[in-house]
Design a protein around this motif. Structure first.
Motif, mmCIF file in Angstrom:
data_model
loop_
_atom_site.group_PDB
_atom_site.id
_atom_site.type_symbol
_atom_site.label_atom_id
_atom_site.label_comp_id
_atom_site.label_asym_id
_atom_site.label_seq_id
_atom_site.Cartn_x
_atom_site.Cartn_y
_atom_site.Cartn_z
ATOM 1 N N SER A 79 0.822 -1.211 0.000
ATOM 2 C CA SER A 79 0.000 0.000 0.000
ATOM 3 C C SER A 79 0.854 1.258 0.000
ATOM 4 C CB SER A 79 -0.927 0.007 1.217
ATOM 5 O OG SER A 79 -1.834 -1.055 1.153
ATOM 6 N N ILE A 80 1.902 1.276 0.804
ATOM 7 C CA ILE A 80 2.798 2.436 0.829
ATOM 8 C C ILE A 80 3.486 2.602 -0.518
ATOM 9 C CG2 ILE A 80 4.941 3.330 1.832
ATOM 10 C CD1 ILE A 80 4.019 2.138 4.501
ATOM 11 N N THR A 81 3.858 1.505 -1.135
ATOM 12 C CA THR A 81 4.539 1.578 -2.435
ATOM 13 C C THR A 81 3.651 2.207 -3.492
ATOM 14 O OG1 THR A 81 5.841 -0.382 -1.880
ATOM 15 C CG2 THR A 81 5.752 0.253 -4.199
ATOM 16 N N ILE A 82 2.401 1.760 -3.601
ATOM 17 C CA ILE A 82 1.553 2.368 -4.635
ATOM 18 C C ILE A 82 1.119 3.773 -4.233
ATOM 19 C CG2 ILE A 82 0.809 0.204 -5.638
ATOM 20 C CD1 ILE A 82 -1.960 0.737 -4.380
ATOM 21 N N GLY A 83 1.047 4.053 -2.935
ATOM 22 C CA GLY A 83 0.784 5.416 -2.494
ATOM 23 C C GLY A 83 1.900 6.357 -2.936
ATOM 24 N N TYR A 117 -4.675 3.911 -15.530
ATOM 25 C CA TYR A 117 -4.246 4.237 -14.164
ATOM 26 C C TYR A 117 -4.612 3.115 -13.192
ATOM 27 C CZ TYR A 117 -4.339 6.642 -9.626
ATOM 28 O OH TYR A 117 -4.167 6.987 -8.309
ATOM 29 N N SER A 118 -5.840 2.640 -13.263
ATOM 30 C CA SER A 118 -6.290 1.578 -12.354
ATOM 31 C C SER A 118 -5.527 0.284 -12.589
ATOM 32 C CB SER A 118 -7.785 1.326 -12.526
ATOM 33 O OG SER A 118 -8.519 2.477 -12.229
ATOM 34 N N ILE A 119 -5.338 -0.090 -13.837
ATOM 35 C CA ILE A 119 -4.626 -1.330 -14.146
ATOM 36 C C ILE A 119 -3.188 -1.262 -13.640
ATOM 37 C CG2 ILE A 119 -3.665 -2.711 -16.038
ATOM 38 C CD1 ILE A 119 -6.298 -2.208 -17.546
ATOM 39 N N LEU A 120 -2.510 -0.147 -13.888
ATOM 40 C CA LEU A 120 -1.123 -0.011 -13.420
ATOM 41 C C LEU A 120 -1.023 -0.101 -11.904
ATOM 42 C CD1 LEU A 120 0.364 2.826 -15.654
ATOM 43 C CD2 LEU A 120 1.181 0.492 -15.470
ATOM 44 N N MET A 121 -1.851 0.659 -11.218
ATOM 45 C CA MET A 121 -1.775 0.701 -9.755
ATOM 46 C C MET A 121 -2.136 -0.652 -9.144
ATOM 47 S SD MET A 121 -0.855 3.769 -8.696
ATOM 48 C CE MET A 121 -1.633 4.205 -7.168
ATOM 49 N N VAL A 122 -3.196 -1.276 -9.628
ATOM 50 C CA VAL A 122 -3.632 -2.556 -9.073
ATOM 51 C C VAL A 122 -2.598 -3.640 -9.370
ATOM 52 C CG1 VAL A 122 -5.378 -4.377 -9.290
ATOM 53 C CG2 VAL A 122 -6.081 -1.995 -9.055
ATOM 54 N N PHE A 123 -2.067 -3.657 -10.582
ATOM 55 C CA PHE A 123 -1.074 -4.679 -10.928
ATOM 56 C C PHE A 123 0.187 -4.530 -10.083
ATOM 57 C CE2 PHE A 123 2.373 -6.576 -13.336
ATOM 58 C CZ PHE A 123 1.834 -7.815 -13.652
ATOM 59 N N ILE A 124 0.674 -3.307 -9.916
ATOM 60 C CA ILE A 124 1.875 -3.087 -9.104
ATOM 61 C C ILE A 124 1.623 -3.530 -7.666
ATOM 62 C CG2 ILE A 124 3.361 -1.292 -8.109
ATOM 63 C CD1 ILE A 124 3.021 0.215 -10.815
ATOM 64 N N HIS A 125 0.477 -3.144 -7.115
ATOM 65 C CA HIS A 125 0.147 -3.522 -5.740
ATOM 66 C C HIS A 125 0.125 -5.034 -5.580
ATOM 67 C CE1 HIS A 125 -2.727 -4.664 -2.568
ATOM 68 N NE2 HIS A 125 -2.152 -3.682 -1.891
ATOM 69 N N HIS A 126 -0.563 -5.709 -6.478
ATOM 70 C CA HIS A 126 -0.708 -7.158 -6.360
ATOM 71 C C HIS A 126 0.615 -7.883 -6.594
ATOM 72 C CE1 HIS A 126 -4.779 -6.163 -5.965
ATOM 73 N NE2 HIS A 126 -5.335 -7.138 -6.655
ATOM 74 N N PHE A 127 1.415 -7.401 -7.545
ATOM 75 C CA PHE A 127 2.699 -8.042 -7.783
ATOM 76 C C PHE A 127 3.590 -7.940 -6.551
ATOM 77 C CE2 PHE A 127 7.151 -7.937 -9.076
ATOM 78 C CZ PHE A 127 7.257 -9.196 -9.638
ATOM 79 N N ILE A 128 3.656 -6.762 -5.964
ATOM 80 C CA ILE A 128 4.469 -6.587 -4.753
ATOM 81 C C ILE A 128 3.941 -7.476 -3.635
ATOM 82 C CG2 ILE A 128 5.052 -4.941 -2.921
ATOM 83 C CD1 ILE A 128 5.171 -2.807 -5.154
ATOM 84 N N LEU A 129 2.635 -7.492 -3.460
ATOM 85 C CA LEU A 129 2.010 -8.287 -2.406
ATOM 86 C C LEU A 129 2.346 -9.772 -2.552
ATOM 87 C CD1 LEU A 129 -0.132 -7.945 -0.054
ATOM 88 C CD2 LEU A 129 -1.789 -8.690 -1.749
ATOM 89 N N PHE A 130 2.145 -10.324 -3.718
ATOM 90 C CA PHE A 130 2.355 -11.753 -3.914
ATOM 91 C C PHE A 130 3.835 -12.125 -4.004
ATOM 92 C CE2 PHE A 130 -2.039 -11.450 -5.814
ATOM 93 C CZ PHE A 130 -2.645 -11.930 -4.669
#
Length: 171
Positions: A79-83, A117-130
């Motif tokens: 969350s901090i990363t995509i923020g 914007y949504s695809i980039l942010m969601v993909f980055i968040h999920h990739f970092i998370l997993f």
């Protein structure tokens, strides 16, 4: 710092954490895809507001999910990363310059810009998370599979929210 907008953000974060933990975390698809709707807060946070406050609120949001799901800080980190990255992704997607970000509003985004914007942010968040959850390059294919499927699942809910509720707020 402790004003009405801050208190509203705290209540919104608590609401999103409860929705995530008690409803959306239970909606797994074949134990591969899970929607993470709490990132709506980060996606919709106005870019002209205090960036340090955004990072603090991202930390609280991720930490809330981490505490309930016992995940050791991976949601907070993602969350901090995509923020942090939102400040750089918004000008890239919108075509504005960094000094124009103070005057930028999400209502200026077109449909295509919202999608990118949504695809980039969601993909980055999920990739970092997993990826942090896996902590290995040996299962990179599994990380990418979970990232893509969970991103699609999350984006369905994000776009559903944007279509139903965001348009009314902009009118």
């Amino acid at each position: 710092m402790l004003n009405l907008r801050f208190l509203i953000n705290i209540v919104l974060i608590a609401f999103l954490v409860m929705l995530q933990v008690f409803i959306f975390s239970k909606m797994t698809f074949n134990h591969i895809a899970t929607p993470f709707i709490y990132i709506l807060f980060i996606l919709l946070y106005p870019p002209q507001r205090n960036r340090y406050l955004l990072l603090f609120l991202c930390f609280l949001l991720g930490l809330g999910v981490d505490i309930f799901e016992n995940t050791g800080g991976i949601h907070a980190f993602a969350s901090i990363t995509i923020g942090f990255l939102s400040k750089h992704i918004i000008p890239m997607v919108s075509g504005t310059k960094f000094f124009e970000i103070e005057e930028f509003r999400f209502s200026d985004f077109g449909v295509g810009q919202w999608i990118v914007y949504s695809i980039l942010m969601v993909f980055i968040h999920h990739f970092i998370l997993f990826f942090i959850e896996s902590l290995s390059f040996q299962n990179f294919g599994g990380v990418m599979l979970r990232t893509v499927y969970s991103s699609i699942y999350t984006l369905i809910f994000v776009f559903f929210y944007l279509i139903l509720f965001r348009k009314k707020a902009e009118r």
